[in-house]
Every structure is written in structure tokens, then in C-alpha cells.
Design an enzyme around this catalytic site. Structure first.
Site, PDB file in Angstrom:
ATOM      1  N   GLU A   1       6.496 -39.198 -52.247  1.00 60.39           N
ATOM      2  CA  GLU A   1       5.113 -39.114 -52.718  1.00 60.39           C
ATOM      3  C   GLU A   1       4.085 -39.477 -51.661  1.00 60.39           C
ATOM      4  OE1 GLU A   1       7.592 -40.232 -54.529  1.00 60.39           O
ATOM      5  OE2 GLU A   1       7.565 -38.911 -56.259  1.00 60.39           O
TER       6      GLU A   1
ATOM      7  N   HIS B   1       6.535 -44.681 -66.780  1.00 60.76           N
ATOM      8  CA  HIS B   1       6.181 -43.267 -66.942  1.00 60.76           C
ATOM      9  C   HIS B   1       5.078 -43.085 -67.985  1.00 60.76           C
ATOM     10  CE1 HIS B   1       9.923 -42.705 -64.762  1.00 60.76           C
ATOM     11  NE2 HIS B   1       9.680 -41.419 -64.658  1.00 60.76           N
TER      12      HIS B   1
HETATM   13  C1  LIG Z   1       9.111 -41.970 -57.217  1.00 63.12           C
HETATM   14  C2  LIG Z   1       9.633 -40.955 -58.172  1.00 63.12           C
HETATM   15  N1  LIG Z   1       9.434 -39.643 -57.929  1.00 63.12           N
HETATM   16  C3  LIG Z   1       9.871 -38.704 -58.789  1.00 63.12           C
HETATM   17  C4  LIG Z   1      10.512 -39.069 -59.946  1.00 63.12           C
HETATM   18  C5  LIG Z   1      10.979 -38.008 -60.949  1.00 63.12           C
HETATM   19  N2  LIG Z   1      12.449 -37.917 -60.878  1.00 63.12           N
HETATM   20  C6  LIG Z   1      13.232 -38.621 -61.729  1.00 63.12           C
HETATM   21  S1  LIG Z   1      14.856 -38.421 -61.367  1.00 63.12           S
HETATM   22  C7  LIG Z   1      14.518 -37.388 -60.097  1.00 63.12           C
HETATM   23  C8  LIG Z   1      15.653 -36.793 -59.293  1.00 63.12           C
HETATM   24  C9  LIG Z   1      16.386 -37.870 -58.577  1.00 63.12           C
HETATM   25  O1  LIG Z   1      17.486 -37.291 -57.920  1.00 63.12           O
HETATM   26  P1  LIG Z   1      18.603 -38.239 -57.336  1.00 63.12           P
HETATM   27  O2  LIG Z   1      17.953 -39.343 -56.563  1.00 63.12           O
HETATM   28  O3  LIG Z   1      19.586 -37.394 -56.601  1.00 63.12           O
HETATM   29  O4  LIG Z   1      19.274 -38.935 -58.596  1.00 63.12           O
HETATM   30  P2  LIG Z   1      20.078 -38.173 -59.740  1.00 63.12           P
HETATM   31  O5  LIG Z   1      19.083 -37.709 -60.756  1.00 63.12           O
HETATM   32  O6  LIG Z   1      20.820 -37.033 -59.113  1.00 63.12           O
HETATM   33  O7  LIG Z   1      21.001 -39.199 -60.309  1.00 63.12           O
HETATM   34  C10 LIG Z   1      13.155 -37.199 -59.948  1.00 63.12           C
HETATM   35  C11 LIG Z   1      12.521 -36.341 -58.936  1.00 63.12           C
HETATM   36  C12 LIG Z   1      10.689 -40.454 -60.178  1.00 63.12           C
HETATM   37  N3  LIG Z   1      11.262 -40.888 -61.305  1.00 63.12           N
HETATM   38  N4  LIG Z   1      10.250 -41.363 -59.277  1.00 63.12           N
END
Ligand SMILES: Cc1ncc(C[n+]2csc(CCOP(=O)(O)OP(=O)(O)O)c2C)c(N)n1
Ligand SMILES: Cc1ncc(C[n+]2csc(CCOP(=O)(O)OP(=O)(O)O)c2C)c(N)n1
Ligand SMILES: [Mg+2]
Ligand SMILES: [Mg+2]
Lengths: 333, 334, 334, 333
Positions: free
Chosen positions: A66, A135
Site C-alpha cells: 500500500e 476492516h
Molecule cells: C495490508 C493489507 N492489504 C490487503 C489486504 C486484503 N487481503 C486480504 S488477504 C489478501 C491476500 C493475501 O495473500 P497471502 O499473503 O498469500 O495469504 P493467503 O491469503 O494466500 O493465505 C489480501 C490482498 C489486507 N487484508 N491487508
């Protein structure tokens, strides 16, 4: 083809992006999951189909970075582009405050007018879906406190489209905060090009007894309350500022001069929330006209809890508004 | 939960050299996690779970292999996908399920829900709704351990999507600089929502990013609970003995959608099918049975027991009342 | 300002193969920077410069070597220590000095001062009071260039202290992922205020951090203007041709204090003396004279000319009025 | 040895740190340049000598990683330590808002009371030294808007020491904002151990005509103005809230009930600044007692410019306060 249709807030935003991208080749989008997710873009569908139409270059899925995304947008804006960044949730704004506040808001001023930073930072506010503490925040007041930024918060599909188009055409950094619970609300929106200027409030419902200032989800609650109370002969005048920077204080003050009573309702945490700013500006311009204390109906001073039974008492409800208004009337009329 | 006399010597991928009871417990714990997360679609559709909850089905071996290499007093920080990590560290599924349902008996009194599941009594310092949010907390827990001389290790779970958050550089640098007792466990489940690692990450070999922070690391098969256990055990021993942080990329696959609403249009059934062949649970089960450590009957019994445990947890949760609204004003300040 | 027909072929550290006029202009520009920053103690003590201003004395070769490898239309972002970068990119010392004195004729109309010196007319996108702040802006400028197809390169100056800011990971990853036309120029002047790189950075070889972000890099002698010029020229050519970002660590030394108030107790006179032997200006001057490219007389003349230019700039700045208070309300919005 | 001495605000803070570190082995310091710089610690000398006394382990110089430092402090606090972080300038808070707001402020609440986060985040506010847009901000209002944080802002050496000791002993995250122009102001401070509770305002000067609320640099301007106006028989009651969270609104309200007039002066940007919060709370409790509009004398809505001629018109001056008060009297008395 009809010259107006019933479309969602999300679709209206999508149209604004599509039209401005078609109109100006320097407009491009940056954000997480804006290109592919959900069959074509955006957790709330706002960028749906745009990657297919304009390509992944102009609808650029980013890493989860971000601070970096916002910083990159600033650099692009300062060198001739018009980036529109999406931060998936407004709760991620805290990750991007450095570039937003120390760079975007200040570059033009501290460089003596040399820089132009025409960018839009789209994100959102609002709770109610059980998304809990990280959130559900409504952080617009932080933005309002930063000179050099503009701040728009549309309450309806029509406004969402018109305000976003204006924000994209603006030569300054505009923070554009949508409301999570409104993305799938519908309204009739014209097909032809239109824009809504920043800094022009909308009197959503005229009334002579009490002025109520509210936006987005709270605006809709205020309007529902106004309908209910009208049956008892209590006429609320409901004003939607639409943008907090610039703020159309004249419309609010003019209303208070007629109603002599002001209620401000926002979902953001009450303490040090923007109700205080509206109140001060009204006091500075119309103290004499106030027949009763300005009343706040705002989010409680706690993080947003998960469970419905707790969330319900933290987010202002129609009942909260009604009882606050009844008490105002009982005590001061 | 912990292999008392673990040591590099026994860290081979052969079953012998490891306590059978531990190996069987690994299976039980993985089954418990799967049974738990298998409830999410049902409970969400019934409207009992609000907001979004994230299943770790397919990733159980990472959670269990990692947490079984820890002492009860060690710390874990988790992500938005934290049920498995919590159960693996020893979480009570009844209080966890009650939390998912936002009930008064939830481990967070209904205030946190799925994305903020936590149990400090077992060193589980919380799931986190901010991608990368747990990295800083784990680094701080490791610093705390170092200053207190408590020899506790902090293990930080994060997804491969978090590899692009600046906090990783800032905390990774401090952890390496100060030789903090920390394990960075990156679960590469191939997706960040709909995004593939290569679409957003400039390097393919993730340990290389850690290396740029002065942290050694390696890749491990995240679907092989013993491989994860061995790799993490080495890293933990190293960290506990003052060797500093270690990075492990556990390669696995997210069998379900990012969350329930995910249409999964972005990946093929064939790809999923191929990964299903690496499903950590049946593979481990078969291996134990083949090697005679477990009988078919025992395996079936364990599966039933874990499902019963989860069903009881669901019942318990449903019985538990919603929090008294007045409790919304509690727990803000100590 | 730019060596038109530069190409890998001519990039040797020999003088021949490079245009003599360019080599001499490098000396002049370095002398101009030194003359400029040599005024800071005087003007600060006189109370003419407010706040803090940071001298880059000893680092002139990095600024000049790097900026001379750029086209006028290329972009530069700078740090709190930005006078040299601005002059090297072609900044006008009169308007710069007026800005340091907070005058109406300053390049930022007196609103920025030393820490926010900027000249967009020459692609100098500003000094920055936030350590690491310029990295994101440069990455964005590079993205802008890539999207517009303008072939402009963005060069980002930052100190070795900024290597631990998360923005480096986030933007470095995007720059490498998207192959943006960018050069990351890390000036390792051995100090971040009173702090040595080893005290706060987990790795000694800084290009290794870039490598973890998918960005190749190298170390160069930051006191040798030609060595810097050559290294940056290669990186710029690479970036301009779609090869993506490149990281250069320019090893140099901060001769003065972090700012005027710095007591410098944290370093020894001997260390300083040793580094003075590597002073980029006399060394380059002698080299040009020895090789016959420059006469002693010319060298003396150039030194005098640059000092005169700065003295005139100081006079100009002192003559310039303070900004009209009403201008405080201007330049907020476009 | 005397039982009180004249010492600086910076030295008073230094004593508070030294005494609490000696008293409690879990207290440790994290920050940039806090160990060696300036012959022993801290750009403003607050940590001077502490590294020598307590070692580099407990007085830990960090990399330039604001987000990371704050995040690390949170993890340490949640596991039994009492970290005190120094961010060299309050303008760097935007880099650390994620851990501060999404983690520190919320951990205890969203985990249902399981976590304790006893940490202090020391930084500063204030302009006036020609440090320009990125080293002059007063961002306390952002913090006040975040449930779960406490916020202290000492105005004198005595308060600096007493409030910091309390903050360190507090079991919650406390943001402790010092003022750059006050570090070298002096006051008599006792040698024996004392603390000042959070949430108790101080009436710095009693008066019957107008209540003025101000802190730190603005407080001292208000007191100077009070002295001047007293010669004309105008008696200001000057109140220093000392902490904005918790806020001692009772003392302010009680005063307004007597003076019937309120002026709020802060250096932070006026728009959406904390004056609005104080105003609303007074309106909610004492509207009837207000004989005149509440008046704000606050920082102008622009970034801080560098040049003295510009800075002077952006930061509230004594003259601004005087003319605002004269106008208040002229119009409303
Ligand atoms: C700082 C932030 N940016 C975006 C999000 C939205 N978001 C939630 S889970 C996710 C994907 C995360 O991927 P990963 O780190 O690979 O974890 P996984 O979901 O595969 O377990 C995103 C973009 C968030 N929760 N926090
Ligand atoms: C985000 C941020 N943190 C801290 C500071 C305070 N500060 C200003 S310069 C500096 C040292 C920077 O060192 P380096 O990056 O090596 O640059 P140099 O001063 O050596 O040119 C620090 C810590 C700052 N300006 N911004
Ligand atoms: Mg993933
Ligand atoms: Mg340096």
C-alpha cells in the site's frame, strides 16, 4: 438505448472510470486485485471489465504494497499521468499515510507551485458487515485534517459517478472514500456525460425544524428517520455535504439559520471526528441562530467489534438518531 | 505436542527416529484443522459466521509441522487465515468456534471473529487482518524473549503475498541485525486472492528476498508435515541457540477459494486435481498406515473423533449466547 | 552536460575515449557544489539559513558522476542532502541560494528551503525531508515514463541509511517486476547521522539487498567521478533499453557533520584524514592536469569562477526580498 | 543535595526515563540516534547518558525503520516488556500509523482483553524553527481520534517528567507528544519521585472573563497574552488539558460555566483539529452557559512554509490571540 438506467453505486463508479480512461489516455489504475478478481476486477466490482477493455498496463494489478502503490502514483502524477489508486479497504490507509500526507499533500506547496499531483486515491469507509476492527474503520477525518488534499464521499450511485469523474479531472490529490454498504445500492443514473463539482452540498430532504448533516450510510438512515418523524409532524432538513474538502458550509449554515437546530451524524468514531469541524464552522457563522446545542450522533469510541450484538451498539442506528432528536426537541422546544 | 528429544540427528524424512505418538498426533491435528475449516461454508451460508473467514484446507501440514516444532511457551503470530495455526499451536476448538460465531464464550469474547482469533494462553498472539501485520509483532516478541533471556522463539506465519510488504524488510533487517530468536514461515499457497506469486513478486525464489535481509532460508515441501517439522525444528534450534532468524518457504496449495465468495475462475480444475494428489492428510495417513505405525481402523477412528470434536464445538458455539451489548465497552483499556 | 556518444565501449576508467570538455565540466561542477555547500556554516551562523541544511562536501563525485550520465529530460529524486544533486542536474545556484535564504526569488518561492529544494524544469523532482521519500516518487516517475513511452530514466539518490526503509522493498519490487527505467543510487557516505552502516544494517554488501528485490547492482568508488559516471551510464543505458532497474552503491565519505550542530564526537580525526586523501575534487583536478587535459592556470581559474558564481548567488539571495506573507496562501492547490 | 532544581524539559524527560528504567527492568528504549548522537543520545538530548548507564541493549539505536520500530515495540509490549519508542519527529508518525492504529490500539479490544500493550510512543509536535513542511506538523488530533490509545502532551518540565513516568507505568499504549520549542525551556522540578495522573487538567492561570484552552507552545503564548490583557482588566482563565486522552472536560466545562466564553488555541491545523472536539463536549455540557461563540485560534490550513515571513502567518501568534479576544469582547460583551 435509454438515456438513463437503474445501476449500482459500484457500476456507477465503474462507468466513471471507463469514461475518464477513454477520454484521457493519461488516466490509469493501480491497485490490488483490480484486474482479474471476481471475473474481471475489484473486490467490490468497481474496476470490473476495465483490464479487458484497456489492458493490464493501464489497469495494473499491484503487489500488496500500500505505501509503495500510493508513493508510485504520486511520482507518476507529478510527471504527467493521472493515476487512480484503489486501496481495497480504508483500514489500509494507515499504511500509506507517509506518501499521502508528507508527499502528495505537500509537494506542490513546498516546491512553490512547481508540482502538479493530479491523482485520486479511492478507498472506502464503513462497518456493518461483521468485518471487525481492521476492516471497518471510517478514517475520513484524518484526511480532512491534512491541507493539500481534497476529500469526496459519495452517498448515491449518481453522486458516485459524477464526483469520481470530477475527482479524476482535478489537478490535485483527491481522496475518494466510498462506503462498503452502498456498493450494491441502486439509483437511476443518466447515460450522458455529467460531473458534480467538489464543494457543493445537496439538500437531500428539505425541512423546517431541524437540520441533520450526514453522509453515505448515515445519510440513508437520516432520510429514513426523516420520513418516520414527518408522520409526527417533525420536519428534518437532511443535508449531504458530498465532499468534506472543499466543504460547502454555506448550505449548512443557511439551513441552520432557518431551522435553528443542528444534528450531525457520522459513522466515524465520535471523538475528534469531523462533526466537531462542522459544529465549529456553524458556531463561527451562525451562533446567534442556534436555539439548542448542536447534537452529535456518531460512532462510539471503541474499535469495531465482530459480533452483531456488539456492532449494533457501536454503529449509530436509526433509533439512536430518533432518540437524540426526540431528546433535543423535548429539552429545547 | 512437542518432540522432546528432537535434534538434528533425528531430522531425517524417515519415520523411524521420530516418536510414533508424535507422528500420529500430527495426523490427528491435521484432521482436526480440516474438520474445523470444513465447517466454514456451512456456517457462513447459515449466516452464523459474519464477515469473511479464510479456510486453510490443503495447508494443514504447514501449520502442524511448524507448530509441533515449537515449545508450548514459544510464540506464534498468524494471518487472516489463522484457524489452522491456532489449532496446531494447541487452541481449543470450542472457544475458537464460539469466536467465529461471535459468541460470549469465544476466545475473544466475540469481539474478534475469524480474522482476529487469538489465544495468548498458548502463545498464539493472534490472527491479523493486515497482511504482514504479524511480522512486526513476532519480531517484537522475539526481541522481548532476547532481552528477558527466556529462550522463547517467535514463529511468524505469513503468506507469500506478504513478501511485498515493507514491514518485512524493516523487521527482517532488525531480526537479523540483532540475531533475534525468530522463524519466518512463509506459506506459499500459490495465491494471493486471485494473484499468482509471479504476477506481483520480482523474484521466484523467495528465500532470496530473506537473504537480502541477512536471513538464511530454504524452501520446503509444505504438503509434507514431516519435512516442515524437520525444517522448522532446525530453524527453531538455531534461533533458540542464538543463531538468529531463519526463513522457510513452505510450498503448498490453497484448495478452497480465498474466501467463500471466491468464484475461482482464475484457476483450472486440472491444476487443483494435480495438487489434490499432494493432499497432506491422506498422504500422511497412508504413509503411517503403510509403515505400520497406524492401523486403518485407528485412522478411521481418529478421523471420526476429530469430526466429533468439531461438531461438539459447533454445538457448544451455537449454545453460547451472543455477548451482552454492555461488553462492547469493556476490554478497551487495561 | 551529457556525453552524447557514450556507449559501453568508451566506458573505461581511462580519460581518453571521453570528451575532454565533459571531463573538465565534471571538475567545474564538483567545484561549484563544494563552493555552494561551503557557504552553509557561514550563512547558518549568520542566521540567514533557518532550520537544518545538510552539506554534501566529499560526495560531489557521486552527484556529478551520476547526473552527467543522464539526459536533461531524465528525472532525479533526492534526499535531505540535495544541493549537490540539484547543481549536478543543472540547477541554478542563484535561485537555489535564494531558496536556502527563504527569499521570494527562491526556486520554491521560499516555501521549501534547503530540505525541499527542487527544480522541475530540469527534471529535479525535489529533495525530501523523509528518509526514503524520494524512492517512491522516482519509481512513479519511471512508471510514468514507461507508460508514456518517453524513454526517460528516473534516478533516485538515497543514503545508505534509507536502505532500511520498507518503501525500498515495496518500490524496488515493483520496479523490478515491471522492468521500470530506474537507477537506484545509494550514496554510502559511511554515516546516518552518528550511525555506521554496520550498526543498523544486517548485511554489509548493500547490492545484496537489491538482489533480494530482483534488482542487479554493484559497488563503485563514489569518490571517483569517472567511475561513477561509467557505472551509472551503463545502468542508464540498460534502463532506457528496457532492461529494468539497477542498483549502485557509491562508496564515499561525509566530510562535514550531518548538519552544522553535529559535534562529530563519534568519529576520529585520523579516519577523516584518511578519507581526505580520497577527496574527489583535488584528485580529479590533478588527474586532469597530469594528463594534460587541463592546465594549472585553468584549474585555478575554474575554482575562482565557481566561487565567484556562488558569491554572486549569495549576493543575489540577500538582495531578494522575503516572500510577501500573502503568498503563504498560494500554491496549495493547482 | 537540593530537593528541587531548575532543569530543562529535555532533562526532565531524561530523568523520567532514567528513574523508570532503574525502577523497572522491563522498561527499555528503542529509537534512532538515542544512544550515541550528540555525545550520548537523542537529537533533543532526551536520552542522553542512558545508553552508558543502562547499556545499548536497553537503549537500542535502531535502523531508520519507523513502521518496524513501532511494530516491534508492540510485540515486545504484548509479551511482557515496557518499550518506550522515540520517533525523532512527529512528522514520521504517518510512517507508523499501521502498527500504532491497527495493532497497538486494537489488540486488547479485538482479542477480548487477552492482550496488554504497555508501551509509550514518544515523539513531538510544533513548528517555528524553519524546519518546513515535513518537520513541523502537529498531528495529535489523528491520535485523539483512535480508540485504544492515550495521548499526553506536556507543556512544562515538571509536567514532562510527571506525565512521562505515569505513561510508562500505564498498561496501555500511550502516545506522548513533546514540543520542539520547549525542549530547552526550564522550570524548577523536585528531585523526589512524583507522577502526574493522565486526565487531570491544570488551570495555569485563574480568571473570570474568558476561558482559554491551550497546550505547549500555545499555552505559553496564552499565558503571555493573559498577562498583557490583565493590565486592561481582562482576566483570562488559561487551562492546559495536559492529556487529550483521557480528557479532563469537567475542568474546562466548570470554567466555562463561570466565564461563559471559550477560546481554544492549538498549533495543529485548524480544519478538523481537536478544538472541534473540545467545543462539542462543551456544547453538550454547557450550551446554556455560552454567552458568545466558541472561538478558535489555530494553525492555518496550509503545510508549514520555510521562510520566516510565511511561517509567522501560519503559526498562531500572541497577536492573533489578542485580536481574536478583543473581537470576541467587542462583539459579545
Ligand atoms: C495490508 C493489507 N492489504 C490487503 C489486504 C486484503 N487481503 C486480504 S488477504 C489478501 C491476500 C493475501 O495473500 P497471502 O499473503 O498469500 O495469504 P493467503 O491469503 O494466500 O493465505 C489480501 C490482498 C489486507 N487484508 N491487508
Ligand atoms: C523517515 C525519517 N526518519 C528519520 C529522519 C531523520 N534523519 C534525517 S537524515 C537521517 C540520516 C540519513 O542517513 P542517510 O540515509 O545515510 O543519508 P545521509 O544523511 O548520510 O546523506 C535521519 C535519521 C528523517 N528525516 N526521516
Ligand atoms: Mg498465498
Ligand atoms: Mg549516509
Amino acid at each position: 438505448m435509454p438515456d438513463e438506467r437503474l445501476i449500482t453505486y459500484s457500476a456507477a463508479l465503474n462507468e466513471a472510470l471507463r469514461e475518464e480512461m477513454a477520454r484521457d489516455s493519461t488516466v490509469f489504475l493501480l491497485g490490488e486485485e483490480i484486474g482479474v478478481w471476481g471475473g474481471g476486477g475489484g473486490v467490490f466490482g468497481v474496476t470490473r471489465g476495465l483490464a479487458k477493455e484497456f489492458g493490464r498496463e493501464r489497469v495494473r494489478d499491484t503487489p500488496i504494497s500500500e505505501e509503495g502503490i500510493v508513493a508510485v502514483a504520486i511520482g507518476a502524477a507529478a510527471t504527467g499521468m493521472r493515476p487512480v489508486v484503489e486501496l481495497m479497504y480504508g483500514d489500509f490507509l494507515p499504511l500509506a499515510m507517509e506518501p499521502l500526507v508528507n508527499q502528495a499533500a505537500k509537494l506542490r506547496y513546498m516546491f512553490g507551485g512547481q508540482a502538479r499531483v493530479p491523482m485520486v486515491l479511492r478507498s472506502n469507509v464503513g462497518a456493518g458487515g461483521g468485518k471487525a476492527a481492521q476492516h471497518s474503520q471510517s478514517l475520513e477525518t484524518w484526511i480532512m485534517h491534512v491541507p493539500g488534499l481534497k476529500l469526496a464521499m459519495p452517498s448515491t450511485p449518481y453522486d458516485a459517478k459524477g464526483l469520481l469523474k470530477t475527482a479524476i479531472r482535478d489537478d490535485n490529490p483527491v481522496v475518494f472514500l466510498e462506503h462498503k454498504l452502498l456498493y450494491f445500492t441502486k439509483e437511476v443514473v443518466p447515460t450522458e456525460d455529467y460531473t458534480i463539482p467538489l464543494g457543493v452540498a445537496s439538500i437531500r430532504r428539505p425541512g423546517k425544524d431541524i437540520t441533520v448533516v450526514a453522509m453515505q450510510a448515515m445519510l440513508h438512515k437520516a432520510l429514513a428517520v426523516a420520513t418516520k418523524l414527518a408522520e409526527e409532524g417533525i420536519e428534518l432538513e437532511v443535508i449531504d455535504p458530498r465532499t468534506l474538502v472543499p466543504l460547502d458550509i454555506d448550505t449548512i449554515v443557511e439551513s441552520v439559520r432557518r431551522t435553528n437546530r443542528l444534528v450531525i451524524c457520522h459513522e466515524a468514531v465520535e471523538r475528534a471526528g469531523w462533526a466537531g469541524e462542522i459544529a465549529m464552522q456553524v458556531i463561527e457563522r451562525a451562533f446567534d441562530f442556534l436555539d439548542a446545542p448542536i447534537v452529535r450522533v456518531c460512532g462510539k469510541n471503541v474499535p469495531m467489534p465482530y459480533s452483531a450484538s456488539l456492532e449494533n451498539v457501536v454503529i449509530p442506528t436509526e433509533e439512536d438518531l430518533i432518540s437524540a432528536i426526540r431528546q433535543l426537541i423535548a429539552t429545547w422546544c | 505436542m512437542v518432540n522432546k528429544n528432537d535434534s538434528a540427528r533425528t531430522r531425517n524424512n524417515q519415520l523411524k527416529g521420530h516418536e510414533p505418538t508424535l507422528l500420529v498426533e500430527m495426523l490427528r491435528r491435521m484432521m482436526l484443522i480440516r474438520a474445523f475449516d470444513s465447517q466454514l461454508p456451512i456456517l457462513s451460508t447459515q449466516g452464523l459466521i459474519r464477515g469473511s473467514s479464510h479456510a486453510c484446507i490443503g495447508q494443514e501440514a504447514t501449520a502442524v509441522g511448524a507448530c509441533f516444532a515449537l515449545q508450548p511457551s514459544d510464540y506464534v503470530t498468524s494471518t487472516h487465515r489463522g484457524h489452522g495455526h491456532t489449532i496446531a499451536k494447541g487452541g481449543n476448538v470450542r472457544f475458537m468456534m464460539a469466536e467465529l460465531l461471535g459468541r460470549a464464550d469465544g476466545c475473544c469474547r466475540g469481539k474478534g471473529g475469524s480474522m482476529h482469533i487469538a489465544d495468548f494462553s498458548i502463545g498464539m498472539l493472534g490472527a491479523n487482518g493486515i497482511v504482514g501485520g504479524g511480522i512486526g509483532i513476532a519480531t517484537g516478541a522475539a526481541l522481548s524473549s532476547a532481552i528477558r533471556g527466556s529462550k522463547q522463539v517467535a514463529l511468524c506465519f505469513f503468506g507469500e503475498g506478504a513478501i511485498n510488504q515493507g514491514i518485512l524488510l524493516e523487521c527482517g533487517n532488525m531480526a537479523a541485525l540483532w540475531k533475534l530468536p525468530m522463524v519466518l514461515l512463509c506459506e506459499n499457497n500459490q495465491f494471493s486472492m486471485s494473484t499468482r506469486p509471479d504476477d506481483v513478486t520480482s523474484i521466484q525464489d523467495l528465500p532470496r528476498r530473506a537473504s537480502g535481509l541477512g536471513i538464511p532460508g530454504l524452501k520446503v515441501d509444505g504438503t509434507d508435515v514431516l519435512a516442515v517439522f524437520n525444517a522448522v525444528s532446525d530453524a527453531v534450534e538455531r534461533a533458540r541457540n542464538g543463531g538468529g532468524p531463519f526463513f522457510i518457504e513452505a510450498v503448498c496449495y490453497r484448495f478452497e477459494g480465498h474466501f467463500l465468495a471466491d468464484d475461482l475462475k482464475y484457476r483450472s480444475k486440472d491444476e487443483l486435481a494435480a495438487w489434490h494428489l499432494k493432499d497432506p492428510i491422506p498422504n500422511w495417513r497412508d504413509r503411517l498406515v503403510k509403515s505400520g505405525i497406524l492401523t486403518e481402523q485407528d485412522a478411521i477412528r481418529i478421523a471420526r473423533e476429530t469430526e466429533d470434536a468439531v461438531n461438539h464445538a459447533v454445538e457448544f458455539a451455537k449454545q453460547s449466547p451472543l455477548p451482552n451489548p454492555a461488553t462492547a465497552w469493556e476490554d478497551l483499556y487495561a
